[in-house]
Design a protein around this motif. Structure first.
Motif, PDB file in Angstrom:
ATOM      1  N   GLU A   8       0.844  -1.187   0.000  1.00  0.00           N
ATOM      2  CA  GLU A   8       0.000   0.000   0.000  1.00  0.00           C
ATOM      3  C   GLU A   8       0.885   1.245   0.000  1.00  0.00           C
ATOM      4  OE1 GLU A   8      -2.905   2.592  -0.301  1.00  0.00           O
ATOM      5  OE2 GLU A   8      -3.281   0.430  -0.326  1.00  0.00           O
ATOM      6  N   VAL A   9       0.698   2.078  -1.005  1.00  0.00           N
ATOM      7  CA  VAL A   9       1.450   3.326  -1.125  1.00  0.00           C
ATOM      8  C   VAL A   9       0.505   4.494  -0.863  1.00  0.00           C
ATOM      9  CG1 VAL A   9       2.802   4.804  -2.652  1.00  0.00           C
ATOM     10  CG2 VAL A   9       3.026   2.313  -2.811  1.00  0.00           C
ATOM     11  N   ALA A  10       0.907   5.386   0.029  1.00  0.00           N
ATOM     12  CA  ALA A  10       0.134   6.590   0.322  1.00  0.00           C
ATOM     13  C   ALA A  10       0.846   7.795  -0.276  1.00  0.00           C
ATOM     14  CB  ALA A  10      -0.020   6.766   1.823  1.00  0.00           C
ATOM     15  N   VAL A  11       0.113   8.621  -1.000  1.00  0.00           N
ATOM     16  CA  VAL A  11       0.666   9.848  -1.570  1.00  0.00           C
ATOM     17  C   VAL A  11       0.117  11.006  -0.742  1.00  0.00           C
ATOM     18  CG1 VAL A  11       0.961  11.244  -3.636  1.00  0.00           C
ATOM     19  CG2 VAL A  11       0.692   8.755  -3.846  1.00  0.00           C
ATOM     20  N   ALA A  12       0.962  11.555   0.121  1.00  0.00           N
ATOM     21  CA  ALA A  12       0.550  12.617   1.039  1.00  0.00           C
ATOM     22  C   ALA A  12       0.996  13.959   0.460  1.00  0.00           C
ATOM     23  CB  ALA A  12       1.178  12.387   2.415  1.00  0.00           C
ATOM     24  N   TYR A  13       0.053  14.778   0.027  1.00  0.00           N
ATOM     25  CA  TYR A  13       0.408  15.965  -0.739  1.00  0.00           C
ATOM     26  C   TYR A  13      -0.443  17.172  -0.362  1.00  0.00           C
ATOM     27  CZ  TYR A  13      -3.972  15.738  -3.262  1.00  0.00           C
ATOM     28  OH  TYR A  13      -5.312  15.754  -3.563  1.00  0.00           O
ATOM     29  N   HIS A  14       0.057  18.351  -0.711  1.00  0.00           N
ATOM     30  CA  HIS A  14      -0.745  19.567  -0.703  1.00  0.00           C
ATOM     31  C   HIS A  14      -0.633  20.196  -2.076  1.00  0.00           C
ATOM     32  CE1 HIS A  14      -0.953  24.082  -0.308  1.00  0.00           C
ATOM     33  NE2 HIS A  14      -2.182  23.686  -0.096  1.00  0.00           N
ATOM     34  N   ALA A  57      -1.221   2.901   7.910  1.00  0.00           N
ATOM     35  CA  ALA A  57      -1.406   1.591   7.281  1.00  0.00           C
ATOM     36  C   ALA A  57      -0.513   1.385   6.071  1.00  0.00           C
ATOM     37  CB  ALA A  57      -2.869   1.426   6.875  1.00  0.00           C
ATOM     38  N   ALA A  58       0.062   2.454   5.543  1.00  0.00           N
ATOM     39  CA  ALA A  58       0.836   2.365   4.306  1.00  0.00           C
ATOM     40  C   ALA A  58       2.208   1.741   4.525  1.00  0.00           C
ATOM     41  CB  ALA A  58       1.000   3.757   3.698  1.00  0.00           C
ATOM     42  N   ASP A  59       2.679   1.045   3.505  1.00  0.00           N
ATOM     43  CA  ASP A  59       4.054   0.545   3.499  1.00  0.00           C
ATOM     44  C   ASP A  59       5.020   1.620   3.036  1.00  0.00           C
ATOM     45  OD1 ASP A  59       3.599  -2.478   3.964  1.00  0.00           O
ATOM     46  OD2 ASP A  59       2.229  -2.002   2.323  1.00  0.00           O
ATOM     47  N   ALA A  60       4.532   2.540   2.224  1.00  0.00           N
ATOM     48  CA  ALA A  60       5.354   3.625   1.689  1.00  0.00           C
ATOM     49  C   ALA A  60       4.534   4.907   1.669  1.00  0.00           C
ATOM     50  CB  ALA A  60       5.832   3.290   0.281  1.00  0.00           C
ATOM     51  N   ILE A  61       5.201   6.023   1.968  1.00  0.00           N
ATOM     52  CA  ILE A  61       4.566   7.333   1.909  1.00  0.00           C
ATOM     53  C   ILE A  61       5.399   8.218   0.981  1.00  0.00           C
ATOM     54  CG2 ILE A  61       3.775   9.358   3.185  1.00  0.00           C
ATOM     55  CD1 ILE A  61       3.705   7.637   5.715  1.00  0.00           C
ATOM     56  N   ILE A  62       4.752   8.759  -0.047  1.00  0.00           N
ATOM     57  CA  ILE A  62       5.422   9.664  -0.966  1.00  0.00           C
ATOM     58  C   ILE A  62       4.895  11.066  -0.684  1.00  0.00           C
ATOM     59  CG2 ILE A  62       5.975  10.157  -3.362  1.00  0.00           C
ATOM     60  CD1 ILE A  62       5.313   7.280  -4.058  1.00  0.00           C
ATOM     61  N   PHE A  63       5.776  11.945  -0.207  1.00  0.00           N
ATOM     62  CA  PHE A  63       5.395  13.292   0.187  1.00  0.00           C
ATOM     63  C   PHE A  63       5.485  14.239  -1.004  1.00  0.00           C
ATOM     64  CE2 PHE A  63       7.435  11.452   4.051  1.00  0.00           C
ATOM     65  CZ  PHE A  63       6.326  11.452   4.886  1.00  0.00           C
ATOM     66  N   GLY A  64       4.500  15.132  -1.141  1.00  0.00           N
ATOM     67  CA  GLY A  64       4.517  16.079  -2.243  1.00  0.00           C
ATOM     68  C   GLY A  64       3.989  17.436  -1.831  1.00  0.00           C
ATOM     69  N   ALA A  65       4.667  18.474  -2.290  1.00  0.00           N
ATOM     70  CA  ALA A  65       4.235  19.841  -1.986  1.00  0.00           C
ATOM     71  C   ALA A  65       4.697  20.772  -3.089  1.00  0.00           C
ATOM     72  CB  ALA A  65       4.816  20.304  -0.645  1.00  0.00           C
ATOM     73  N   PRO A  66       3.944  21.830  -3.354  1.00  0.00           N
ATOM     74  CA  PRO A  66       4.437  22.834  -4.282  1.00  0.00           C
ATOM     75  C   PRO A  66       5.586  23.601  -3.643  1.00  0.00           C
ATOM     76  CG  PRO A  66       2.410  23.593  -3.250  1.00  0.00           C
ATOM     77  CD  PRO A  66       2.618  22.179  -2.804  1.00  0.00           C
ATOM     78  N   TRP A  92       6.160   5.813  11.851  1.00  0.00           N
ATOM     79  CA  TRP A  92       6.506   5.618  10.444  1.00  0.00           C
ATOM     80  C   TRP A  92       7.897   5.020  10.258  1.00  0.00           C
ATOM     81  CZ3 TRP A  92       4.830  11.204   8.642  1.00  0.00           C
ATOM     82  CH2 TRP A  92       3.428  11.300   8.726  1.00  0.00           C
ATOM     83  N   LYS A  93       8.517   4.609  11.338  1.00  0.00           N
ATOM     84  CA  LYS A  93       9.879   4.074  11.272  1.00  0.00           C
ATOM     85  C   LYS A  93       9.932   2.875  10.323  1.00  0.00           C
ATOM     86  CE  LYS A  93      13.613   2.191  14.157  1.00  0.00           C
ATOM     87  NZ  LYS A  93      14.659   3.070  13.615  1.00  0.00           N
ATOM     88  N   ASP A  94      10.922   2.869   9.439  1.00  0.00           N
ATOM     89  CA  ASP A  94      11.204   1.804   8.470  1.00  0.00           C
ATOM     90  C   ASP A  94      10.195   1.715   7.329  1.00  0.00           C
ATOM     91  OD1 ASP A  94      13.611   1.069   9.611  1.00  0.00           O
ATOM     92  OD2 ASP A  94      12.684  -0.397  10.958  1.00  0.00           O
ATOM     93  N   LYS A  95       9.273   2.666   7.220  1.00  0.00           N
ATOM     94  CA  LYS A  95       8.465   2.745   6.004  1.00  0.00           C
ATOM     95  C   LYS A  95       9.341   3.318   4.885  1.00  0.00           C
ATOM     96  CE  LYS A  95       3.959   3.684   8.242  1.00  0.00           C
ATOM     97  NZ  LYS A  95       3.264   2.438   7.877  1.00  0.00           N
ATOM     98  N   VAL A  96       8.961   3.051   3.660  1.00  0.00           N
ATOM     99  CA  VAL A  96       9.644   3.619   2.504  1.00  0.00           C
ATOM    100  C   VAL A  96       9.097   5.030   2.258  1.00  0.00           C
ATOM    101  CG1 VAL A  96      10.015   3.364   0.011  1.00  0.00           C
ATOM    102  CG2 VAL A  96      10.066   1.356   1.500  1.00  0.00           C
ATOM    103  N   ALA A  97       9.964   5.933   1.816  1.00  0.00           N
ATOM    104  CA  ALA A  97       9.539   7.318   1.574  1.00  0.00           C
ATOM    105  C   ALA A  97      10.172   7.857   0.302  1.00  0.00           C
ATOM    106  CB  ALA A  97       9.914   8.207   2.759  1.00  0.00           C
ATOM    107  N   ALA A  98       9.532   8.857  -0.280  1.00  0.00           N
ATOM    108  CA  ALA A  98      10.059   9.563  -1.440  1.00  0.00           C
ATOM    109  C   ALA A  98       9.344  10.908  -1.513  1.00  0.00           C
ATOM    110  CB  ALA A  98       9.859   8.762  -2.728  1.00  0.00           C
TER     111      ALA A  98
END
Length: 203
Positions: A8-14, A57-66, A92-98
Motif C-alpha cells: 500500500e502506497v500513500a501519496v501525502a500531498y498539498h 497503514a501504508a508501506d510507503a509514503i510519498i510526500f509532495g508539496a508545491p 513511520w519508522k522503516d516505512k519507505v519514503a520519497a
C-alpha cells in the motif's frame, strides 16, 4: 498465481492550484503499475483521522508539496509539524519514503523543498528512495524537452508549471511520466523490502 506481497502506497500531498495534485495523481498511477500494489491520495490540508490512519497503514509514503518562495508550502509544513505525535511513537519508522514538488520556475529552488521532504522522512526513520533516473533535456546537446527527468533532479520528482497555465495543461507530460516512474520505483522498492526475511531470522 501472484505471490508478490500486497503493498500500500500513500501519496501525502498539498496542492495550492491543482498542479501538484495532478503531479500526485501521476505518482499514484505509477505506484499502481507495480503488480500487487495499491495507492491512495491523501490531501494533507485536512488533518483528520482518515489521513493519519491511511499513512499509518501504508508501506510507503510519498510526500509532495508545491515549492513556494523556495520552500514547501505553509500548508504542508503544518502537516509536517503535526506529524510530531507520530514521530514520538516512531509510527513511520522503516516505512519507505520519497518526494515530489512542482513550481512555476524551471529551477524555482525545488531542490530545497525535496531536501526538506527527505529530512522529514529521515527524522521519522524512514527509507528514502531517490528518483533513479539520469538527467534529460539540456544535459546533452541532443536532449529533448520530452525526456524523462527533463529538469535534471535526483532526490525526487520535479515538475514545472508556468504561472499562467491551468492544471489542465501543466505540468507537462514529461514531468508526469517522470512522476509515474518514481511512483512505480517506490512500490517496487517497498515490495522488495517486504519480501526480505525479518532481521535476525534465517531461512
Amino acid at each position: 498465481m501472484n505471490d508478490q506481497p500486497s503493498i500500500e502506497v500513500a501519496v501525502a500531498y498539498h496542492s495550492g492550484y491543482g498542479h501538484t495534485e495532478r503531479h500526485a495523481q501521476a505518482i499514484m498511477a505509477g505506484a499502481r503499475q507495480n503488480p500487487g500494489s495499491s495507492a491512495s491520495l491523501f490531501n494533507v490540508a485536512e488533518l483528520n483521522d482518515e489521513l493519519w490512519a491511511g499513512l499509518s497503514a501504508a508501506d510507503a509514503i510519498i510526500f509532495g508539496a508545491p515549492t513556494y518562495m523556495g520552500s514547501q508550502s505553509a500548508v504542508f509544513q503544518v502537516f509536517a509539524e503535526a506529524s510530531a505525535s507520530v514521530w514520538a511513537v516512531q509510527g513511520w519508522k522503516d516505512k519507505v519514503a520519497a518526494g515530489f514538488t512542482n513550481s512555476a520556475g524551471v529551477n524555482g529552488d525545488k531542490l530545497n523543498t525535496l531536501t526538506s521532504l527527505s529530512l522529514l522522512a529521515a527524522q521519522h526513520g524512514m527509507h528514502w528512495v531517490s528518483l533513479g533516473l539520469p538527467p534529460g533535456w539540456l544535459y546533452s546537446s541532443n536532449g529533448s524537452i520530452d525526456d524523462l527527468n527533463r529538469l535534471g533532479g535526483f532526490l525526487g520528482a520535479m515538475a514545472q508549471s508556468p504561472s499562467d497555465a491551468s492544471s489542465a495543461v501543466a505540468p507537462p507530460e514529461a514531468d508526469l511520466r517522470t512522476a509515474e516512474y518514481l511512483g512505480r520505483r517506490v512500490a517496487e522498492v517497498a515490495t522488495r523490502l517486504r519480501s526480505l526475511p525479518a532481521a535476525g531470522v534465517r531461512e
